[in-house]
Scaffold this motif. Structure first.
Motif, mmCIF file in Angstrom:
data_model
loop_
_atom_site.group_PDB
_atom_site.id
_atom_site.type_symbol
_atom_site.label_atom_id
_atom_site.label_comp_id
_atom_site.label_asym_id
_atom_site.label_seq_id
_atom_site.Cartn_x
_atom_site.Cartn_y
_atom_site.Cartn_z
ATOM 1 N N ARG A 59 68.898 73.438 76.442
ATOM 2 C CA ARG A 59 68.064 74.583 75.834
ATOM 3 C C ARG A 59 68.780 75.805 75.218
ATOM 4 N NH1 ARG A 59 62.553 74.510 76.772
ATOM 5 N NH2 ARG A 59 62.230 76.656 76.790
ATOM 6 N N ARG A 170 60.917 71.899 80.473
ATOM 7 C CA ARG A 170 60.076 72.339 79.258
ATOM 8 C C ARG A 170 59.375 73.772 79.765
ATOM 9 N NH1 ARG A 170 57.998 66.671 79.285
ATOM 10 N NH2 ARG A 170 56.695 67.309 80.769
ATOM 11 N N ASP A 180 59.234 78.009 73.272
ATOM 12 C CA ASP A 180 59.574 76.773 73.793
ATOM 13 C C ASP A 180 60.004 75.950 72.558
ATOM 14 O OD1 ASP A 180 59.956 74.756 75.638
ATOM 15 O OD2 ASP A 180 58.472 73.780 74.910
ATOM 16 N N ALA A 184 63.697 74.827 72.836
ATOM 17 C CA ALA A 184 64.293 73.390 72.980
ATOM 18 C C ALA A 184 64.956 72.706 72.266
ATOM 19 C CB ALA A 184 62.834 72.768 73.213
#
Length: 577
Positions: A59, A170, A180, A184
């Motif tokens: 991430r 997540r 997110d 991500a």
């Protein structure tokens, strides 16, 4: 038999022909697969040995405005097992349990229950070194997966704002959830050869490269975040309070420079975390703001043109009857009549109500709506509340009065600091941002500039006047603000909870060029007192003082230099100036 064959020669020939045809078909198929169509067998073989293994993608980094990390991804190893294969190595189960740091009996029971499963997690999120040490045991049926795990260097200081990720990386709370898609990464894929037991034979090629998530620079200044968190936590302990929130905002850019909540939790170890600790109270908890909205009501009065700061309002005897309701001033005012600044300094509900009756509830409602109360902030933070700003077709005196001194509506700490930023920024409101802003945003003039500047001077007097909130003063700087004390509404029924209050303070500074707005909310103080000027004002003073110094803001209230003789005399009297 010979006689039958001689009698029916065509049957014998038919059987021979069929046998010959079958042999020919088999021979042709063998020739076809081995020579002509070799790709088919190769494809089938590959399907049983060629595998596509995911390449993990980390991430994106979350940092504060200065690049200090708030959330980073670190490589970890996840161990999994084929339960069927592990059954063949039962004698080595104690060795494996010891390497994993697990109880042998419990671990053995788990493997027994998974005897028919081809996949089971043994442990997730081991350090690469520890994971490799287990793999080096060469235990049949034990395999490793490369993954990433999130680590939060600031710990509890920014926990509710930054949020956290789940075991599959997540986003589940806070910025990690709201951004997110941005943070991500996209997994890659590589082709490998494995035998029938799943053991790696050859790493063939990378089919797709992993794409890491994009970095995100928040508007938060981690130095101010630590400062605000320390002072808020100390205030909760000193006052025996249940919870609290504090927000620091740059009124020129709309950036949230600090947002802290107590009690908090450690996102790196959530075993003992309670759900209430996860709430970003500054954006989720709504409350009646009490006297902190009187400056907004007073701004509406000045904007109407019917009032000026020197106008006098009769407040004697400190109460006002409206039907079956009685409006009361909490503390004794400095006289039977007050000017508009005096109404704010003394926090007179009676005086504010009489001004509100003159201009009407609609005027106050419109201004509060203009500065963002009851409106969505546009941040998109998960679970954020918009509060409630009531509107009435007919504004009766009771509704007008309660709105003017902060009851009957609900706001968040973030909305309140946003509203005060408009007064501090000469009546201009800028959009809020949790992400670092590189260019000053477009501002909207929501309060006339002359009115906002007049209100700045009045609120400065609220802090600096003899009867003002002296605990909010900041050494070396002129600041402005207003305290508030609001009773807590009863959950699930009408009315208010006995002896339950929120202590509030909202303000900004320095007054030479207002730059920072701060709101302090302390929930249910239970020791020395509960008035905002007593509980929340000192927190504002310490946080604003630290903010102005950390941001290198030049002091605008330094004492005049004293003659040398005077200084010496003062020192001779014990240094009491």
């Amino acid at each position: 038999m010979g006689l039958e064959g001689a009698r029916y020669p065509w049957r014998f020939r038919l059987v021979l022909a069929l046998l010959a045809a079958m042999v020919g078909a088999i021979a042709w198929r063998i020739l076809d697969l081995q020579v002509i169509d070799r790709a088919f067998l190769q494809e089938q073989g590959d399907a049983r040995s060629v595998r596509h293994v995911p390449i993990p993608a980390h991430r994106g980094l979350i940092s504060d405005r200065n690049g200090e990390p708030l959330a980073v991804s670190t490589p970890v190893t996840t161990l999994w097992a084929n339960g069927k294969e592990l059954q063949a190595a039962r004698s080595r189960w104690p060795e494996l349990a010891a390497a994993l740091g697990q109880d042998v009996r419990v671990f053995s029971q788990r493997l027994e229950q998974s005897a028919n499963r081809e996949f089971m997690y043994l442990v997730r999120g081991l350090t690469p070194e520890r994971g490799q040490a287990v793999l080096d045991l060469k235990m049949p049926g034990v395999y490793g997966i490369e993954e990433f795990r999130r680590f939060y260097p600031a710990g509890e200081v920014a926990a509710q704002l930054v949020g956290f990720t789940d075991v599959d990386d997540r986003g589940r709370e806070g910025v990690e959830l709201s951004f997110d898609n941005w943070l991500a990464g996209v997994q890659g894929k590589r082709q490998v050869l494995k035998d029938r037991r799943g053991r790696l034979i050859k790493d063939v090629q990378v089919m797709e490269n992993a794409k890491p998530g994009k970095a995100l620079a928040l508007s938060i200044d981690l130095r101010l975040q630590y400062l605000a968190n320390r002072e808020l936590r100390n205030a909760l302990v000193e006052n025996g309070a249940k919870a609290g929130s504090l927000v620091i905002m740059d009124v020129k850019t709309g950036e949230i420079l600090a947002m802290v909540n107590q009690p908090s939790y450690n996102p790196n170890n959530r075993r003992n975390m309670q759900p209430a600790m996860m709430r970003n109270r500054a954006m989720i908890d709504v409350f009646e703001p009490g006297s902190t909205v009187k400056p907004l009501s007073m701004s509406a009065a000045l904007q109407s043109g019917r009032w000026k700061p020197s106008d006098i309002v009769e407040v004697y005897p400190g109460s006002l009857q409206i039907g079956k309701y009685t409006i009361k001033d909490v503390s004794k005012t400095e006289g039977p009549a007050l000017d508009l600044t005096g109404i704010l300094i003394n926090s007179s509900n009676v005086g504010m109500s009489k001004v509100a009756f003159d201009i009407g509830g609609e005027a106050i409602y419109n201004l509060m709506q203009q500065v963002g109360l009851g409106q969505d902030t546009g941040l998109g933070f998960p679970g954020e509340r918009v509060g409630n700003l009531p509107n009435h077709r007919e504004w009766r005196k009771a509704e007008t009065a309660t709105l003017s001194y902060g009851y009957g509506l609900s706001v968040t700490a973030l909305q309140l600091v946003h509203a005060y930023s408009a007064l501090a920024n000469n009546g201009r409101l800028v959009p809020l941002s949790l992400v670092r802003v590189d260019r000053e945003p477009v501002a909207t003039q929501v309060v006339p500039e002359a009115v906002a500047k007049t209100m700045q001077g009045m609120l400065q007097q609220v802090v600096e006047a003899p009867r003002g909130v002296f605990r909010a003063q900041v050494p070396g700087y002129h600041v402005a603000g207003k305290s508030g004390t609001a009773r807590k509404a009863t959950v699930g029924s009408k009315g208010y909870t006995a002896n339950a209050y929120r202590s509030l303070f909202a303000g900004f500074g320095p007054m030479s060029n207002p730059r920072f707005a701060v709101v302090v909310v302390i929930d249910e103080p239970s020791k020395a007192g509960y008035f905002g000027g007593l509980v929340s004002a000192p927190v504002f003073s310490k946080v604003m003082s630290g903010t102005l110094r950390l941001m290198n803001i030049q002091p605008d209230n330094l004492p005049a230099e004293q003659p040398q003789q005077t200084v010496a005399t003062s020192a001779g009297n014990g240094g009491r100036l």
